[in-house]
Design an enzyme around this catalytic site. Sequence first.
Site, PDB file in Angstrom:
ATOM      1  N   SER A  16       0.831  -1.218   0.000  1.00  0.00           N
ATOM      2  CA  SER A  16       0.000   0.000   0.000  1.00  0.00           C
ATOM      3  C   SER A  16       0.862   1.264   0.000  1.00  0.00           C
ATOM      4  CB  SER A  16      -0.884  -0.022   1.259  1.00  0.00           C
ATOM      5  OG  SER A  16      -1.644   1.157   1.366  1.00  0.00           O
ATOM      6  N   GLY A  17       0.261   2.347  -0.448  1.00  0.00           N
ATOM      7  CA  GLY A  17       0.831   3.685  -0.300  1.00  0.00           C
ATOM      8  C   GLY A  17       2.250   3.844  -0.834  1.00  0.00           C
ATOM      9  N   ARG A  38       0.839  -7.534   6.380  1.00  0.00           N
ATOM     10  CA  ARG A  38       0.067  -8.585   7.064  1.00  0.00           C
ATOM     11  C   ARG A  38      -0.996  -9.223   6.168  1.00  0.00           C
ATOM     12  NH1 ARG A  38      -1.716  -4.734  11.806  1.00  0.00           N
ATOM     13  NH2 ARG A  38      -1.909  -3.522   9.891  1.00  0.00           N
ATOM     14  N   ASP A  67       3.949  -9.892  10.356  1.00  0.00           N
ATOM     15  CA  ASP A  67       3.603  -8.783  11.245  1.00  0.00           C
ATOM     16  C   ASP A  67       4.912  -8.254  11.817  1.00  0.00           C
ATOM     17  OD1 ASP A  67       2.862  -7.071  13.254  1.00  0.00           O
ATOM     18  OD2 ASP A  67       1.357  -8.410  14.138  1.00  0.00           O
ATOM     19  N   SER A 145      10.586   7.398   8.405  1.00  0.00           N
ATOM     20  CA  SER A 145      10.144   8.175   9.566  1.00  0.00           C
ATOM     21  C   SER A 145       9.086   9.138   9.035  1.00  0.00           C
ATOM     22  CB  SER A 145      11.338   8.886  10.197  1.00  0.00           C
ATOM     23  OG  SER A 145      10.912   9.749  11.227  1.00  0.00           O
ATOM     24  N   TYR A 159       2.265   8.644  17.575  1.00  0.00           N
ATOM     25  CA  TYR A 159       2.898   8.565  16.243  1.00  0.00           C
ATOM     26  C   TYR A 159       4.210   9.350  16.229  1.00  0.00           C
ATOM     27  CZ  TYR A 159       3.244   8.735  11.114  1.00  0.00           C
ATOM     28  OH  TYR A 159       3.664   8.615   9.808  1.00  0.00           O
ATOM     29  N   LYS A 163       8.077   8.101  15.438  1.00  0.00           N
ATOM     30  CA  LYS A 163       8.838   8.591  14.287  1.00  0.00           C
ATOM     31  C   LYS A 163      10.094   9.341  14.721  1.00  0.00           C
ATOM     32  CE  LYS A 163       6.267   6.718  11.233  1.00  0.00           C
ATOM     33  NZ  LYS A 163       6.785   5.684  10.342  1.00  0.00           N
TER      34      LYS A 163
END
Length: 276
Positions: A16-17, A38, A67, A145, A159, A163
Amino acid sequence: MKSFEGRMIYITGGSSGIGLEMGRIFAAEGAGLLLLARKAEKLDNAARSMEKVRRSREQKIGALSVDVSDIADVEQKMGIALKQYGPPDVLVCSAGINKWADRFENITYAMFDEVIKTNLYGPRNMIHTLMPAMKERRGHIVILSSAAGLFGMFGYTAYGTSKAGLIGFADSLRYEIRPMGMKLTIVCPPEVDTPMNIDEAKTLPEEGRAVKSLAGMLTPEFAARAIVKAIAREQYLCIPDFQTRFLYLLHRLTNGIATRMTSDAVIKMTQRKMGK
Ligand SMILES: NC(=O)c1ccc[n+]([C@@H]2O[C@H](COP(=O)([O-])OP(=O)(O)OC[C@H]3O[C@@H](n4cnc5c(N)ncnc54)[C@H](OP(=O)(O)O)[C@@H]3O)[C@@H](O)[C@H]2O)c1
């Protein structure tokens, strides 16, 4: 590393992304790929999409469910991966979550723990497991990051901690791996238009949204291209866009005063609008 042709690249978060976009670029450049995340179905779709853009049939393209927050799972799956695909020349640690972006008082121990285990321990687990094999190939480690690791943000205690922790981790690790001929790139993008933001939007307070909108939003393609370029140049710190690079410079030059004053003003204005 000038060319990725014939290299083996492992990407966590490759379904993804940003990780998915990076995979497409590497596949088109002739690299072998192992996508890791996952959910098996998303991974298989991602691997199929790489087959359409790959340069030759010789390139190995695979997907494996893991995972990254679970060290036992990482050690077992990476054992399988090393046998099937060989050691990675490049390991991209892109897997991450931004759940529970909220005021700290609303974040339980379990929520905080989930974010840290995924975002900070995830790269730690992958790198620690693969380093012995990567050492021999003088491999390149890439850690996603965030701009949220460079600056504080309203609603980002979990979050942002994960990071910022990655930046501290990378700064120390770099000194250890450089003498081995290994490379490291730490990446700090601003907001990127990916599925991650859907989770974040569920809980991010309005003040956080208002401060975030001061920085731009990148497309995943733009972010992925900039990161791949930074890897090819063996660059240590990669801030993909000019606006965040400028903000970071201002932040450093003013010892954080400029960014804190701006964010404080935006938070005050937003709270006034909310009637607080
Ligand atoms: N999007 C942004 O605005 C932004 C900005 C700065 C930095 N970043 C960072 O860039 C990285 C990629 O973000 P993105 O925007 O591309 O996110 P995304 O589209 O939501 O993708 C996240 C990926 O991580 C995987 N993942 C999540 N938890 C995992 C786990 N425990 N084990 C293995 N894989 C896991 C997901 O797959 P499964 O759910 O199937 O596991 C998915 O493939 C993240 O580290 C993020 O923090 C993002």
